[in-house]
Design a protein around this motif. Structure first.
Motif, PDB file in Angstrom:
ATOM      1  N   VAL A  17      26.743 -21.171  -2.193  1.00 32.79           N
ATOM      2  CA  VAL A  17      27.464 -21.304  -0.934  1.00 32.79           C
ATOM      3  C   VAL A  17      29.002 -19.656  -1.745  1.00 32.79           C
ATOM      4  N   GLN A  18      29.417 -20.266  -2.408  1.00 35.09           N
ATOM      5  CA  GLN A  18      30.212 -19.241  -2.320  1.00 35.09           C
ATOM      6  C   GLN A  18      30.002 -18.062  -2.682  1.00 35.09           C
ATOM      7  N   LYS A  19      28.715 -18.188  -3.900  1.00 33.09           N
ATOM      8  CA  LYS A  19      28.712 -16.681  -3.410  1.00 33.09           C
ATOM      9  C   LYS A  19      27.911 -15.888  -2.053  1.00 33.09           C
ATOM     10  N   ILE A  20      27.140 -16.494  -0.906  1.00 30.92           N
ATOM     11  CA  ILE A  20      27.107 -16.263  -0.095  1.00 30.92           C
ATOM     12  C   ILE A  20      29.097 -15.657   0.848  1.00 30.92           C
ATOM     13  N   TYR A  21      30.033 -17.068   0.635  1.00 36.14           N
ATOM     14  CA  TYR A  21      31.346 -16.084   1.514  1.00 36.14           C
ATOM     15  C   TYR A  21      31.692 -15.274   0.811  1.00 36.14           C
ATOM     16  N   ASP A  22      31.142 -14.613  -0.510  1.00 32.08           N
ATOM     17  CA  ASP A  22      32.272 -13.505  -1.381  1.00 32.08           C
ATOM     18  C   ASP A  22      31.465 -12.169  -0.230  1.00 32.08           C
ATOM     19  N   ARG A  23      30.102 -12.613  -0.301  1.00 33.22           N
ATOM     20  CA  ARG A  23      29.543 -11.770   0.356  1.00 33.22           C
ATOM     21  C   ARG A  23      29.606 -11.052   1.653  1.00 33.22           C
ATOM     22  N   ILE A  24      30.124 -12.321   2.665  1.00 32.63           N
ATOM     23  CA  ILE A  24      29.870 -11.999   3.978  1.00 32.63           C
ATOM     24  C   ILE A  24      31.845 -11.971   4.231  1.00 32.63           C
ATOM     25  N   LYS A  25      32.321 -12.180   3.371  1.00 32.64           N
ATOM     26  CA  LYS A  25      33.563 -11.837   3.281  1.00 32.64           C
ATOM     27  C   LYS A  25      34.320 -10.355   3.292  1.00 32.64           C
ATOM     28  N   TRP A  26      32.824  -9.770   3.120  1.00 31.51           N
ATOM     29  CA  TRP A  26      33.750  -8.337   2.685  1.00 31.51           C
ATOM     30  C   TRP A  26      32.846  -7.322   4.294  1.00 31.51           C
ATOM     31  N   GLU A  86      20.789 -11.910   7.931  1.00 23.78           N
ATOM     32  CA  GLU A  86      21.073 -10.897   6.811  1.00 23.78           C
ATOM     33  C   GLU A  86      21.191 -11.350   5.577  1.00 23.78           C
ATOM     34  N   ILE A  87      22.696 -11.264   5.508  1.00 19.19           N
ATOM     35  CA  ILE A  87      23.242 -11.556   3.973  1.00 19.19           C
ATOM     36  C   ILE A  87      22.696 -12.860   3.364  1.00 19.19           C
ATOM     37  N   ILE A  88      22.747 -14.084   3.985  1.00 17.17           N
ATOM     38  CA  ILE A  88      22.231 -14.983   3.438  1.00 17.17           C
ATOM     39  C   ILE A  88      21.113 -14.772   3.391  1.00 17.17           C
ATOM     40  N   GLU A  89      19.874 -14.415   4.043  1.00 18.50           N
ATOM     41  CA  GLU A  89      18.267 -14.016   3.287  1.00 18.50           C
ATOM     42  C   GLU A  89      18.471 -13.142   1.573  1.00 18.50           C
ATOM     43  N   SER A  90      19.155 -12.426   1.889  1.00 17.24           N
ATOM     44  CA  SER A  90      19.169 -11.897   0.463  1.00 17.24           C
ATOM     45  C   SER A  90      20.088 -12.181  -0.638  1.00 17.24           C
ATOM     46  N   THR A  91      20.884 -12.797  -0.818  1.00 19.46           N
ATOM     47  CA  THR A  91      21.122 -13.743  -1.391  1.00 19.46           C
ATOM     48  C   THR A  91      21.303 -13.766  -2.712  1.00 19.46           C
ATOM     49  N   ASP A  92      20.810 -13.991  -3.831  1.00 17.77           N
ATOM     50  CA  ASP A  92      19.936 -14.554  -5.325  1.00 17.77           C
ATOM     51  C   ASP A  92      20.379 -15.805  -4.788  1.00 17.77           C
ATOM     52  N   GLY A  93      19.657 -16.166  -5.327  1.00 18.16           N
ATOM     53  CA  GLY A  93      20.047 -17.614  -5.383  1.00 18.16           C
ATOM     54  C   GLY A  93      18.861 -18.856  -4.279  1.00 18.16           C
ATOM     55  N   VAL A  94      18.565 -17.160  -2.544  1.00 18.61           N
ATOM     56  CA  VAL A  94      18.579 -18.314  -1.930  1.00 18.61           C
ATOM     57  C   VAL A  94      17.189 -18.745  -1.300  1.00 18.61           C
ATOM     58  N   LYS A  95      16.699 -19.579  -1.323  1.00 10.31           N
ATOM     59  CA  LYS A  95      15.102 -19.707  -1.318  1.00 10.31           C
ATOM     60  C   LYS A  95      14.585 -20.156   0.503  1.00 10.31           C
ATOM     61  N   LYS A  96      15.324 -20.226   0.993  1.00 10.38           N
ATOM     62  CA  LYS A  96      15.484 -20.896   2.131  1.00 10.38           C
ATOM     63  C   LYS A  96      16.083 -20.953   3.265  1.00 10.38           C
ATOM     64  N   LEU A  97      16.377 -20.870   4.652  1.00  6.97           N
ATOM     65  CA  LEU A  97      17.228 -20.423   5.481  1.00  6.97           C
ATOM     66  C   LEU A  97      16.786 -22.062   6.422  1.00  6.97           C
ATOM     67  N   THR A  98      17.970 -22.946   7.090  1.00  4.59           N
ATOM     68  CA  THR A  98      17.666 -23.364   8.245  1.00  4.59           C
ATOM     69  C   THR A  98      18.739 -22.628   9.274  1.00  4.59           C
ATOM     70  N   ASP A  99      18.752 -22.037  10.342  1.00  2.26           N
ATOM     71  CA  ASP A  99      19.968 -21.921  11.074  1.00  2.26           C
ATOM     72  C   ASP A  99      20.074 -22.456  12.241  1.00  2.26           C
ATOM     73  N   ARG A 100      21.358 -23.300  11.969  1.00  2.00           N
ATOM     74  CA  ARG A 100      21.548 -23.887  13.180  1.00  2.00           C
ATOM     75  C   ARG A 100      22.786 -23.867  14.073  1.00  2.00           C
ATOM     76  N   SER A 101      23.250 -22.449  13.776  1.00  2.00           N
ATOM     77  CA  SER A 101      24.375 -21.649  14.435  1.00  2.00           C
ATOM     78  C   SER A 101      23.647 -20.937  16.044  1.00  2.00           C
ATOM     79  N   GLN A 102      24.400 -21.185  16.317  1.00  2.00           N
ATOM     80  CA  GLN A 102      24.474 -20.543  18.293  1.00  2.00           C
ATOM     81  C   GLN A 102      24.705 -19.320  17.931  1.00  2.00           C
ATOM     82  N   VAL A 103      24.418 -18.574  19.452  1.00  2.00           N
ATOM     83  CA  VAL A 103      25.130 -17.320  19.710  1.00  2.00           C
ATOM     84  C   VAL A 103      25.961 -18.150  20.688  1.00  2.00           C
ATOM     85  N   ILE A 104      26.880 -17.865  21.287  1.00  2.00           N
ATOM     86  CA  ILE A 104      27.790 -18.661  22.474  1.00  2.00           C
ATOM     87  C   ILE A 104      28.217 -16.938  23.267  1.00  2.00           C
ATOM     88  N   GLN A 105      27.343 -16.547  24.089  1.00  2.00           N
ATOM     89  CA  GLN A 105      27.657 -15.147  24.551  1.00  2.00           C
ATOM     90  C   GLN A 105      29.349 -14.833  25.875  1.00  2.00           C
TER      91      GLN A 105
END
Length: 91
Positions: A12-21, A56-75
């Protein structure tokens, strides 16, 4: 704390570190959980391209085997004054 939960926290920290950039995604808008390489994304996005960038960032992070997306796009997503105040405090 067992070693598996530590690895989950590290992922989780690795993903957050990648996203923050990446300026397209704000880490304060999302919540990540991991369990043995299975990552769950929760939160809200104001634009579809921000959502796509996070995935894209999450799925390309080493160690991620599967992503379940429960997020929402609110216009028409706007932060309240309270939310903005808390975001400023975090930085």
């Amino acid at each position: 704390m067992n070693s598996q939960s530590l690895r989950n926290e590290d992922l989780v920290q690795k993903i957050y570190d990648r996203i923050k950039w990446d300026i397209r995604v704000n880490t304060s808008d999302i919540l990540l959980k991991a369990d043995e390489g299975k990552v769950v994304l929760s939160g809200y996005f104001d634009k579809a391209y921000r959502h796509a960038a996070a995935i894209e960032i999450i799925e390309s992070t080493d160690g991620v085997k599967k992503l379940t997306d429960r997020s929402q796009v609110i216009q028409d997503y706007f932060r309240t004054d309270y939310e903005l105040k808390n975001l400023i405090k975090k930085q």
